[in-house]
Design an enzyme around this catalytic site. Structure first.
Site, PDB file in Angstrom:
ATOM      1  N   SER A 140       0.819  -1.214   0.000  1.00  0.00           N
ATOM      2  CA  SER A 140       0.000   0.000   0.000  1.00  0.00           C
ATOM      3  C   SER A 140       0.852   1.263   0.000  1.00  0.00           C
ATOM      4  CB  SER A 140      -0.917   0.000   1.226  1.00  0.00           C
ATOM      5  OG  SER A 140      -0.172  -0.196   2.412  1.00  0.00           O
ATOM      6  N   HIS A 161      -2.983  -2.981  -5.505  1.00  0.00           N
ATOM      7  CA  HIS A 161      -3.379  -2.609  -4.137  1.00  0.00           C
ATOM      8  C   HIS A 161      -4.884  -2.780  -3.945  1.00  0.00           C
ATOM      9  CE1 HIS A 161      -3.880   0.771  -0.954  1.00  0.00           C
ATOM     10  NE2 HIS A 161      -3.822  -0.427  -0.381  1.00  0.00           N
ATOM     11  N   GLU A 173      -6.221  -0.547  -6.856  1.00  0.00           N
ATOM     12  CA  GLU A 173      -5.325   0.503  -7.340  1.00  0.00           C
ATOM     13  C   GLU A 173      -4.143  -0.176  -8.026  1.00  0.00           C
ATOM     14  OE1 GLU A 173      -3.718   4.629  -5.299  1.00  0.00           O
ATOM     15  OE2 GLU A 173      -3.772   2.807  -4.097  1.00  0.00           O
ATOM     16  N   ASN A 211      -3.470   5.947  -0.220  1.00  0.00           N
ATOM     17  CA  ASN A 211      -2.858   6.187   1.086  1.00  0.00           C
ATOM     18  C   ASN A 211      -2.103   7.507   1.172  1.00  0.00           C
ATOM     19  OD1 ASN A 211      -3.845   4.001   2.529  1.00  0.00           O
ATOM     20  ND2 ASN A 211      -2.331   2.631   1.629  1.00  0.00           N
TER      21      ASN A 211
END
Length: 304
Positions: A140, A161, A173, A211
Protein backbone atom coordinates in the site's frame (compact mmCIF):
# COMPACT_ATOMS: atom_id res chain seq x y z
CA UNK A 1 6.80 -32.15 -23.18
CA UNK A 2 7.36 -29.47 -20.54
CA UNK A 3 10.84 -27.94 -20.60
CA UNK A 4 12.78 -26.46 -17.68
CA UNK A 5 15.81 -24.25 -17.23
CA UNK A 6 18.18 -24.07 -14.29
CA UNK A 7 18.25 -20.87 -12.20
CA UNK A 8 20.89 -21.26 -9.51
CA UNK A 9 20.10 -24.57 -7.84
CA UNK A 10 16.46 -24.58 -8.96
CA UNK A 11 14.71 -25.80 -12.10
CA UNK A 12 12.10 -23.38 -13.43
CA UNK A 13 9.41 -24.12 -16.03
CA UNK A 14 10.40 -22.64 -19.38
CA UNK A 15 7.71 -20.74 -21.25
CA UNK A 16 7.82 -18.66 -24.39
CA UNK A 17 4.36 -17.23 -24.05
CA UNK A 18 3.20 -14.04 -22.42
CA UNK A 19 -0.15 -13.25 -20.89
CA UNK A 20 -2.32 -10.90 -22.93
CA UNK A 21 -5.55 -11.75 -21.12
CA UNK A 22 -6.55 -12.69 -17.58
CA UNK A 23 -4.40 -15.56 -16.25
CA UNK A 24 -5.59 -19.15 -15.86
CA UNK A 25 -4.19 -19.72 -12.36
CA UNK A 26 -3.53 -17.56 -9.31
CA UNK A 27 -1.18 -17.75 -6.34
CA UNK A 28 -1.44 -15.65 -3.20
CA UNK A 29 1.42 -15.19 -0.75
CA UNK A 30 0.10 -14.66 2.78
CA UNK A 31 -2.88 -16.27 4.48
CA UNK A 32 -3.89 -13.23 6.51
CA UNK A 33 -6.96 -11.05 6.08
CA UNK A 34 -5.84 -9.44 2.82
CA UNK A 35 -4.40 -12.57 1.23
CA UNK A 36 -7.48 -14.61 2.10
CA UNK A 37 -9.76 -11.93 0.67
CA UNK A 38 -7.78 -11.83 -2.58
CA UNK A 39 -7.88 -15.61 -2.86
CA UNK A 40 -11.63 -15.53 -2.22
CA UNK A 41 -12.47 -13.11 -5.06
CA UNK A 42 -10.06 -14.98 -7.32
CA UNK A 43 -11.88 -18.27 -6.75
CA UNK A 44 -15.46 -16.98 -6.49
CA UNK A 45 -15.59 -14.23 -9.13
CA UNK A 46 -12.67 -14.88 -11.47
CA UNK A 47 -13.26 -18.65 -11.07
CA UNK A 48 -9.53 -19.38 -11.03
CA UNK A 49 -7.72 -22.19 -9.26
CA UNK A 50 -6.00 -20.42 -6.36
CA UNK A 51 -3.11 -21.53 -4.16
CA UNK A 52 -2.64 -19.69 -0.86
CA UNK A 53 0.95 -19.96 0.38
CA UNK A 54 1.84 -19.20 3.98
CA UNK A 55 4.75 -20.53 6.03
CA UNK A 56 2.40 -21.19 8.97
CA UNK A 57 0.08 -24.17 8.52
CA UNK A 58 -2.35 -22.72 11.06
CA UNK A 59 -2.67 -19.60 8.88
CA UNK A 60 -3.49 -21.80 5.89
CA UNK A 61 -6.18 -23.62 7.87
CA UNK A 62 -7.62 -20.35 9.21
CA UNK A 63 -7.73 -18.96 5.67
CA UNK A 64 -9.73 -21.93 4.40
CA UNK A 65 -12.12 -21.71 7.36
CA UNK A 66 -12.70 -18.03 6.66
CA UNK A 67 -13.54 -18.77 3.02
CA UNK A 68 -15.97 -21.50 4.11
CA UNK A 69 -17.62 -19.15 6.62
CA UNK A 70 -17.96 -16.32 4.10
CA UNK A 71 -19.43 -18.64 1.46
CA UNK A 72 -21.93 -19.99 3.99
CA UNK A 73 -22.98 -16.44 4.78
CA UNK A 74 -23.42 -15.69 1.08
CA UNK A 75 -25.56 -18.82 0.64
CA UNK A 76 -27.82 -17.70 3.50
CA UNK A 77 -28.21 -14.29 1.86
CA UNK A 78 -29.01 -15.83 -1.51
CA UNK A 79 -25.91 -14.32 -3.16
CA UNK A 80 -24.53 -17.68 -4.28
CA UNK A 81 -25.94 -21.17 -4.74
CA UNK A 82 -24.74 -24.10 -2.67
CA UNK A 83 -23.44 -25.73 -5.85
CA UNK A 84 -21.43 -22.65 -6.87
CA UNK A 85 -20.15 -22.31 -3.31
CA UNK A 86 -18.79 -25.88 -3.33
CA UNK A 87 -17.22 -25.28 -6.75
CA UNK A 88 -15.52 -22.08 -5.54
CA UNK A 89 -14.19 -23.77 -2.41
CA UNK A 90 -12.82 -26.66 -4.47
CA UNK A 91 -10.75 -24.14 -6.46
CA UNK A 92 -8.88 -22.98 -3.33
CA UNK A 93 -5.90 -24.92 -1.98
CA UNK A 94 -3.09 -24.08 0.42
CA UNK A 95 0.61 -24.82 0.82
CA UNK A 96 3.48 -23.89 3.11
CA UNK A 97 5.95 -24.19 0.23
CA UNK A 98 6.67 -21.59 -2.48
CA UNK A 99 7.49 -24.36 -4.93
CA UNK A 100 3.74 -25.07 -5.10
CA UNK A 101 3.60 -22.02 -7.42
CA UNK A 102 5.93 -23.53 -10.04
CA UNK A 103 3.19 -23.58 -12.72
CA UNK A 104 1.18 -20.53 -11.64
CA UNK A 105 0.49 -17.73 -14.14
CA UNK A 106 -0.02 -14.84 -11.72
CA UNK A 107 1.09 -14.43 -8.09
CA UNK A 108 -0.01 -11.70 -5.67
CA UNK A 109 2.09 -11.06 -2.57
CA UNK A 110 0.08 -9.89 0.44
CA UNK A 111 2.39 -9.83 3.47
CA UNK A 112 3.40 -7.12 5.94
CA UNK A 113 4.89 -3.80 4.77
CA UNK A 114 8.45 -5.00 5.33
CA UNK A 115 10.88 -4.37 2.48
CA UNK A 116 13.37 -7.06 3.53
CA UNK A 117 10.62 -9.66 3.65
CA UNK A 118 9.26 -8.59 0.25
CA UNK A 119 12.77 -8.72 -1.25
CA UNK A 120 13.18 -12.30 -0.07
CA UNK A 121 9.74 -13.34 -1.31
CA UNK A 122 10.15 -11.80 -4.77
CA UNK A 123 13.63 -13.26 -5.23
CA UNK A 124 12.22 -16.70 -4.39
CA UNK A 125 9.18 -16.24 -6.67
CA UNK A 126 11.53 -15.23 -9.49
CA UNK A 127 13.34 -18.55 -9.09
CA UNK A 128 10.24 -20.70 -8.66
CA UNK A 129 7.60 -19.29 -11.03
CA UNK A 130 7.44 -19.79 -14.81
CA UNK A 131 9.14 -17.16 -16.98
CA UNK A 132 5.82 -15.80 -18.20
CA UNK A 133 4.35 -15.41 -14.70
CA UNK A 134 3.43 -11.94 -13.48
CA UNK A 135 4.43 -11.11 -9.90
CA UNK A 136 2.19 -8.57 -8.19
CA UNK A 137 2.42 -6.94 -4.79
CA UNK A 138 -0.45 -5.74 -2.63
CA UNK A 139 1.82 -3.16 -0.99
CA UNK A 140 0.00 0.00 0.00
CA UNK A 141 3.03 2.30 0.03
CA UNK A 142 6.37 0.70 -0.96
CA UNK A 143 7.95 1.41 -4.36
CA UNK A 144 7.05 -1.13 -7.04
CA UNK A 145 10.33 -0.30 -8.82
CA UNK A 146 12.27 -1.18 -5.68
CA UNK A 147 10.41 -4.46 -5.20
CA UNK A 148 10.93 -5.37 -8.87
CA UNK A 149 14.69 -4.93 -8.47
CA UNK A 150 14.79 -8.19 -6.47
CA UNK A 151 13.83 -10.10 -9.65
CA UNK A 152 15.17 -10.74 -13.14
CA UNK A 153 11.77 -9.78 -14.61
CA UNK A 154 11.03 -6.16 -13.58
CA UNK A 155 8.79 -5.83 -16.66
CA UNK A 156 6.46 -8.43 -15.10
CA UNK A 157 6.26 -6.89 -11.61
CA UNK A 158 3.27 -4.71 -10.82
CA UNK A 159 1.40 -3.14 -7.91
CA UNK A 160 -2.11 -4.43 -7.23
CA UNK A 161 -3.38 -2.61 -4.14
CA UNK A 162 -6.64 -4.12 -2.93
CA UNK A 163 -8.82 -2.37 -0.37
CA UNK A 164 -9.88 -3.97 2.92
CA UNK A 165 -12.11 -5.98 3.24
CA UNK A 166 -11.37 -7.34 -0.22
CA UNK A 167 -14.64 -9.25 -0.81
CA UNK A 168 -16.62 -6.03 -0.13
CA UNK A 169 -14.52 -3.14 -1.46
CA UNK A 170 -14.83 -2.55 -5.20
CA UNK A 171 -11.48 -0.88 -5.93
CA UNK A 172 -8.05 -2.12 -6.95
CA UNK A 173 -5.33 0.50 -7.34
CA UNK A 174 -2.86 -0.53 -10.08
CA UNK A 175 0.72 0.77 -9.95
CA UNK A 176 3.26 0.50 -12.74
CA UNK A 177 6.92 0.38 -11.77
CA UNK A 178 9.62 2.06 -13.83
CA UNK A 179 10.05 -1.04 -16.00
CA UNK A 180 6.57 -2.60 -15.82
CA UNK A 181 5.42 -3.44 -19.37
CA UNK A 182 2.14 -2.36 -20.96
CA UNK A 183 1.28 -6.03 -21.44
CA UNK A 184 1.69 -6.67 -17.72
CA UNK A 185 -0.61 -3.75 -16.92
CA UNK A 186 -3.21 -5.00 -19.41
CA UNK A 187 -3.17 -8.50 -17.94
CA UNK A 188 -3.41 -7.14 -14.40
CA UNK A 189 -6.35 -4.94 -15.32
CA UNK A 190 -8.06 -7.94 -16.96
CA UNK A 191 -7.57 -9.97 -13.79
CA UNK A 192 -9.00 -7.17 -11.67
CA UNK A 193 -12.06 -6.91 -13.88
CA UNK A 194 -12.59 -10.68 -13.76
CA UNK A 195 -12.67 -10.30 -9.95
CA UNK A 196 -15.53 -7.79 -10.48
CA UNK A 197 -13.42 -4.85 -9.33
CA UNK A 198 -12.98 -1.33 -10.66
CA UNK A 199 -9.36 -0.39 -11.31
CA UNK A 200 -7.54 2.92 -11.16
CA UNK A 201 -3.90 3.64 -12.03
CA UNK A 202 -1.36 5.47 -9.89
CA UNK A 203 2.23 6.53 -10.45
CA UNK A 204 4.88 4.70 -8.43
CA UNK A 205 5.08 7.38 -5.72
CA UNK A 206 5.04 6.52 -1.97
CA UNK A 207 1.47 5.96 -0.78
CA UNK A 208 0.14 5.97 -4.37
CA UNK A 209 -3.26 7.71 -4.58
CA UNK A 210 -5.30 6.11 -1.80
CA UNK A 211 -2.86 6.19 1.09
CA UNK A 212 -1.17 9.42 0.06
CA UNK A 213 -4.54 11.04 0.86
CA UNK A 214 -6.05 8.68 3.44
CA UNK A 215 -3.17 8.08 5.85
CA UNK A 216 -2.35 11.74 6.59
CA UNK A 217 -6.08 12.15 7.35
CA UNK A 218 -5.99 9.27 9.85
CA UNK A 219 -2.68 10.49 11.24
CA UNK A 220 -4.10 13.98 11.79
CA UNK A 221 -7.04 12.45 13.67
CA UNK A 222 -4.51 10.72 15.97
CA UNK A 223 -2.78 14.08 16.49
CA UNK A 224 -6.16 15.67 17.32
CA UNK A 225 -6.92 12.93 19.88
CA UNK A 226 -3.44 13.13 21.41
CA UNK A 227 -3.68 16.92 21.74
CA UNK A 228 -7.11 16.70 23.35
CA UNK A 229 -8.92 18.66 20.63
CA UNK A 230 -11.81 16.22 21.01
CA UNK A 231 -12.70 12.79 22.33
CA UNK A 232 -12.40 9.80 20.04
CA UNK A 233 -16.21 9.75 19.72
CA UNK A 234 -16.43 13.46 18.91
CA UNK A 235 -13.63 13.27 16.34
CA UNK A 236 -15.23 10.29 14.59
CA UNK A 237 -18.77 11.64 14.75
CA UNK A 238 -17.69 15.04 13.43
CA UNK A 239 -15.98 13.53 10.41
CA UNK A 240 -18.62 10.83 9.81
CA UNK A 241 -21.61 13.18 9.83
CA UNK A 242 -19.80 16.31 8.71
CA UNK A 243 -18.26 14.78 5.60
CA UNK A 244 -20.80 12.00 4.94
CA UNK A 245 -18.39 9.05 5.21
CA UNK A 246 -19.38 5.61 6.57
CA UNK A 247 -17.04 5.75 9.58
CA UNK A 248 -14.74 8.18 11.35
CA UNK A 249 -10.94 8.15 10.93
CA UNK A 250 -10.14 6.53 14.29
CA UNK A 251 -12.62 3.68 13.73
CA UNK A 252 -11.23 3.25 10.22
CA UNK A 253 -7.68 3.10 11.59
CA UNK A 254 -8.73 0.33 13.98
CA UNK A 255 -10.18 -1.66 11.06
CA UNK A 256 -7.06 -1.18 8.92
CA UNK A 257 -4.68 -1.94 11.80
CA UNK A 258 -2.71 0.73 13.64
CA UNK A 259 0.56 -1.04 12.83
CA UNK A 260 -0.27 -0.83 9.12
CA UNK A 261 -1.18 2.86 9.43
CA UNK A 262 2.10 3.57 11.21
CA UNK A 263 4.15 1.60 8.67
CA UNK A 264 2.64 3.59 5.80
CA UNK A 265 3.19 6.93 7.55
CA UNK A 266 6.83 5.98 8.16
CA UNK A 267 7.28 5.20 4.46
CA UNK A 268 5.71 8.56 3.50
CA UNK A 269 7.85 10.43 6.02
CA UNK A 270 11.10 8.68 5.05
CA UNK A 271 10.64 8.62 1.28
CA UNK A 272 9.11 12.07 0.79
CA UNK A 273 11.13 13.80 3.53
CA UNK A 274 8.35 16.21 4.49
CA UNK A 275 7.63 16.78 8.20
CA UNK A 276 3.91 16.92 7.48
CA UNK A 277 4.03 13.12 7.20
CA UNK A 278 5.61 12.52 10.63
CA UNK A 279 3.63 9.83 12.51
CA UNK A 280 1.54 11.05 15.44
CA UNK A 281 3.16 10.19 18.80
CA UNK A 282 -0.10 8.67 20.04
CA UNK A 283 -0.25 6.34 17.01
CA UNK A 284 3.33 5.22 17.69
CA UNK A 285 2.57 4.60 21.37
CA UNK A 286 -0.49 2.50 20.63
CA UNK A 287 1.56 0.30 18.30
CA UNK A 288 4.34 -0.02 20.90
CA UNK A 289 1.71 -1.15 23.41
CA UNK A 290 0.40 -3.80 21.01
CA UNK A 291 -2.96 -2.05 20.69
CA UNK A 292 -3.31 -2.53 16.95
CA UNK A 293 -7.07 -2.19 16.51
CA UNK A 294 -9.85 -4.67 15.86
CA UNK A 295 -7.48 -7.57 15.13
CA UNK A 296 -6.04 -7.43 18.68
CA UNK A 297 -9.30 -6.51 20.40
CA UNK A 298 -8.24 -2.97 21.24
CA UNK A 299 -6.94 0.11 19.46
CA UNK A 300 -8.51 3.53 19.70
CA UNK A 301 -11.63 1.56 20.74
CA UNK A 302 -12.16 -1.74 22.56
CA UNK A 303 -13.76 -4.70 20.76
CA UNK A 304 -15.40 -7.85 22.08
Amino acid sequence: KRMYRRVGSALRPLSWRGLSTAPSSLGVIGGGQMGTGIAFVGAVHAKLPVIIVDTAEEKCQASMKFCEKLLSKQISKGKISEEDSKAALSRISTSTEMKALCETDFVIEAVNENMQLKDKIFATLDDVCPEHAILATNTSSISITQIAAATSRPDKVVGMHFMNPVPVMKLIELISGLRTSDETMQTTRALGESMKKITTVSKDIPGFIANRILMPYINEAAFALGEGIGTREDIDTTMKLGTNVPMGPLTLADFIGLDTCLAIMEVLHTELGDSKYRPAPLLKNYVKAGLLGKKTGEGFYKYD
